[in-house]
Design an enzyme around this catalytic site. Structure first.
Site, mmCIF file in Angstrom:
data_model
loop_
_atom_site.group_PDB
_atom_site.id
_atom_site.type_symbol
_atom_site.label_atom_id
_atom_site.label_comp_id
_atom_site.label_asym_id
_atom_site.label_seq_id
_atom_site.Cartn_x
_atom_site.Cartn_y
_atom_site.Cartn_z
ATOM 1 C CB SER A 77 -10.284 -65.944 -21.392
ATOM 2 O OG SER A 77 -10.365 -66.420 -22.578
ATOM 3 C CE1 TYR A 118 -2.146 -73.679 -16.950
ATOM 4 C CE2 TYR A 118 -4.550 -74.515 -16.662
ATOM 5 C CZ TYR A 118 -3.401 -73.384 -16.665
ATOM 6 O OH TYR A 118 -3.882 -72.145 -16.741
ATOM 7 N NE ARG A 124 -2.828 -68.927 -16.469
ATOM 8 C CZ ARG A 124 -4.249 -68.629 -16.400
ATOM 9 N NH1 ARG A 124 -4.586 -68.089 -15.442
ATOM 10 N NH2 ARG A 124 -4.928 -68.976 -17.412
ATOM 11 C CG HIS A 128 -14.893 -66.873 -14.632
ATOM 12 N ND1 HIS A 128 -14.667 -67.040 -15.878
ATOM 13 C CD2 HIS A 128 -14.003 -66.801 -14.066
ATOM 14 C CE1 HIS A 128 -13.735 -67.348 -16.264
ATOM 15 N NE2 HIS A 128 -13.086 -66.993 -15.008
ATOM 16 N NE ARG A 169 -9.800 -73.173 -17.679
ATOM 17 C CZ ARG A 169 -10.769 -73.041 -18.693
ATOM 18 N NH1 ARG A 169 -11.539 -74.193 -18.821
ATOM 19 N NH2 ARG A 169 -10.989 -71.929 -19.453
ATOM 20 C CG ASP A 201 -10.465 -66.519 -11.722
ATOM 21 O OD1 ASP A 201 -10.810 -65.986 -12.981
ATOM 22 O OD2 ASP A 201 -10.397 -67.539 -11.883
ATOM 23 C CB CYS A 204 -12.087 -59.006 -21.313
ATOM 24 S SG CYS A 204 -12.972 -59.611 -22.742
ATOM 25 C CE LYS A 259 -10.866 -70.566 -13.790
ATOM 26 N NZ LYS A 259 -11.336 -69.189 -13.601
#
Ligand code: TSX
Ligand code: MN
Length: 593
Positions: free
Chosen positions: A249, A198, A366, A227, A70, A278, A251, A207
């Site tokens: 992010s 992407y 990914r 989120h 991103r 997510d 975690c 998102k």
């Protein structure tokens, strides 16, 4: 598709007149359509077939090396009033943004196919779900959107019925980082994205729609777009509590959503069910509880670090029918990334693997896979009314100060805890490593409006008749003096979730402290863990002096958002700061008397 919604047909015609594609394809979401697109992309080299014996239906896509993540600095929220976007977003005036984007889109699809993708975020028959249409010239976007959303004929039928939908226009463009923008027009329910293929920039349902546009819609419609993962915890009595959790992010959100209980818990009959990893949309039901759906239909997960040790359920999930993006490949053509056994021969750019070039798989590589393939996929994940939440969990990567778990005193305190969320940075990609970065509710890059208004909206859910979930904060990442992690994490996190459920059921007394309620001695189930008493004490210690500094830093952070920050949140910060001061004074007062 005879009676296409007029507004939709008109918009598609306008976009076609601007972008001038060679042909237009209305996506029906069928298996046949998917297979044809895959075949076509294998021919063009957009996809590479992986080992079909070990990974049936799996393919690899390599993105342009300049287009792997991103792009926050190129992501804008374009509201009429700049103030409405807030200091947490980049802003551009809508007219300027439209002019800039339409110039980029002018003729950009010449010689290409324009795909029209009707999609639904959330179970197709759910009142909490919302629809959109993405127009794109990227077949990679189409096949990913088919996995990540409910795409095609049923979504189109719902759009025709409802008459409203989010408009998303995307073109891969020339992938020039200088000609790349992700623009959101929340007041027009519109997204325009140019110059990136992407995921987060191009799969507009995720998102862009399900967080930025949806959070804005949710504010006026009385719900929340967050989120968060959603997980169901089933106890040996067969009762399931649902928990939603927000983490910045790195975690391990997907790992927590697919957690495998420790052996003793498994023997006793505990089970964990995955609803989402997510995004969580939630809204109060008639009974006053918050009900949550996962608006997504798939996982777009980070591959590196996913292994038998960290997340066996994810590994099973991606054993077939998965699109891999920017991973490495082994000698026998299996997908590979750092954390897996074996060795790569080809790196994410298709070069012979050479450690001098960095990791074999891109750190942001990914997998895209249907959520249903997860062995722990919840049988209630598609419930139209959603699942009722017992708890909301906030967390972060905090090597010091923040205890393993604490419970907020009430909803307003919980909102402060979420607003104060922060995490120590790990990846060197964006500046310094190991510094604390605040990321309220893990929504910093995703809240589609002013953070002050956002916190006010959160606070508004505490009203007469509401039966809100309890709010907790966790920290799996506390380190000892020697720099080692104190808490084993992963499956053992269920021990912490069990304590939360006991608190919800009124079965654990806890210990009140100025920062919230912590587990009392003996309340955390630690059987089968080799955790010494000193380590446990450290994990559950409240360092008053350290927290006084933390509250001061939180106060400064809140003030940085200006006068749109609700007074109630300042008051909450002052209340906790005062409680810490009082506690620090108390021993002295006791001595004096
Ligand atoms: O995902 C993680 N979780 C949540 C799991 C349900 N990770 C990985 C983070 C990177 C995405 C964790 N890392 C967790 C965790 O709870 N905890 C840690 C820290 C840690 C790392 C390794 C060990 C222990 C803790 N290993 C051993 O103790 C052997
Ligand atoms: Mn995310």
């Amino acid at each position: 598709m005879s009676s296409k919604l007029e507004a939709l047909q008109r918009w598609v015609d306008e976009v076609a007149a601007l972008t001038r594609p060679a042909q237009i394809h209305w996506c029906d979401g069928s298996e046949t359509e998917y297979r044809q697109l895959v075949q076509q992309m294998l021919q063009t080299g957009d996809l590479i077939e992986l080992n079909q014996q070990t990974h049936p239906g799996c393919y690899l896509h390599r993105s342009n090396p300049s287009d792997v993540a991103r792009v926050e600095h190129l992501t804008f929220v374009c509201t009429k009033d700049e103030e409405d976007a807030g200091p947490n977003n980049h802003w551009m005036a809508p007219a300027d943004a439209h002019a800039k984007m339409d110039a980029l889109f002018d003729g950009c699809m010449e010689g290409r196919t324009m795909y029209v993708i009707p999609y639904c975020m959330g179970p197709i028959d759910s009142p909490l779900a919302r629809c959109g249409v993405e127009i794109t010239d990227s077949p990679y976007v189409v096949i990913n959107m088919r996995t990540m959303t409910r795409m095609g004929a049923p979504a189109l039928a719902r759009i025709e019925r409802e008459g409203s939908f989010v408009k998303g226009l995307h073109s891969t463009g020339e992938l020039d980082p200088e000609r790349r923008f992700i623009m959101h027009f929340p007041e027009e329910l519109t997204i325009k994205s140019y110059g990136s293929g992407y995921g987060g920039n191009a799969l507009l349902g995720k998102k862009c729609h399900a967080l930025r546009i949806a959070s804005y819609q949710a504010k006026s419609e009385g719900w929340l777009a967050e989120h968060m993962l959603i997980v169901g915890i089933e106890n040996p009595k067969g009762e399931t509590h649902y928990i939603a959790a927000a983490f910045p992010s790195a975690c391990g959100k997907t790992n927590l959503a697919m957690l495998i209980p420790p052996e003793g818990y498994r023997k006793d009959g505990w089970k964990v069910w995955t609803v989402g990893d997510d995004i969580c949309w939630m809204r109060p039901g008639a009974d006053g509880r918050l009900y949550a759906i996962n608006p997504e239909a798939g996982y777009f997960g980070v591959a590196p670090g996913t292994s038998d040790g960290t997340n066996p359920n994810a590994l099973s999930t991606i054993a077939k029918d998965t699109i891999f993006t920017n991973v490495a490949v082994t000698a026998d053509n299996q997908p590979w990334w750092e954390g897996l056994p074996g060795t790569p021969v080809t790196d994410w750019q298709g070069r012979p693997y050479d450690p001098a070039n960095g990791p074999a798989a891109h750190p942001n590589s990914r997998f895209t896979v249907s959520a249903k393939q997860c062995p722990t996929w919840s049988s209630h994940a598609e419930d139209a009314q959603g699942v009722p939440l017992s708890a909301i969990v906030f967390g972060g990567r905090r090597p010091s100060l923040v205890p393993l778990v604490f419970e907020a005193k009430d909803w307003a305190h919980g909102v402060l805890v979420g607003a104060a969320m922060g995490s120590e940075t790990t990846a060197a990609a964006t500046g310094a490593v190991g510094v604390l970065r605040r990321d309220s509710m893990a929504m910093k890059p995703f809240a589609g409006y002013h953070y002050g208004d956002y916190f006010r909206h959160w606070l508004s859910f505490d009203r007469p008749g509401a039966k809100l979930p309890k709010i907790f904060h966790v920290n799996w990442f506390r380190k000892g003096e020697d720099g080692r992690f104190l808490w084993p994490g992963f499956g053992d996190n269920l021990r912490v979730l069990e304590w939360m459920i006991q608190r919800v059921e009124g079965q654990a007394a806890g210990v009140d402290t100025p920062i919230g309620t912590l587990p009392a001695k003996g309340e955390l189930q630690l059987d089968g863990l080799a955790l010494d008493a000193h380590t446990l004490d450290t994990l559950l210690h409240v360092d008053h002096a350290g927290w006084q500094d933390e509250l001061a830093a939180i106060g400064e952070y809140l003030h940085s958002f200006g006068d749109r920050m609700p007074q109630q949140l300042h008051a909450e910060q002052q209340r906790v700061a005062q409680a810490l001061d009082d506690a620090a004074d108390a021993p002295r007062a006791a001595l004096a008397s």
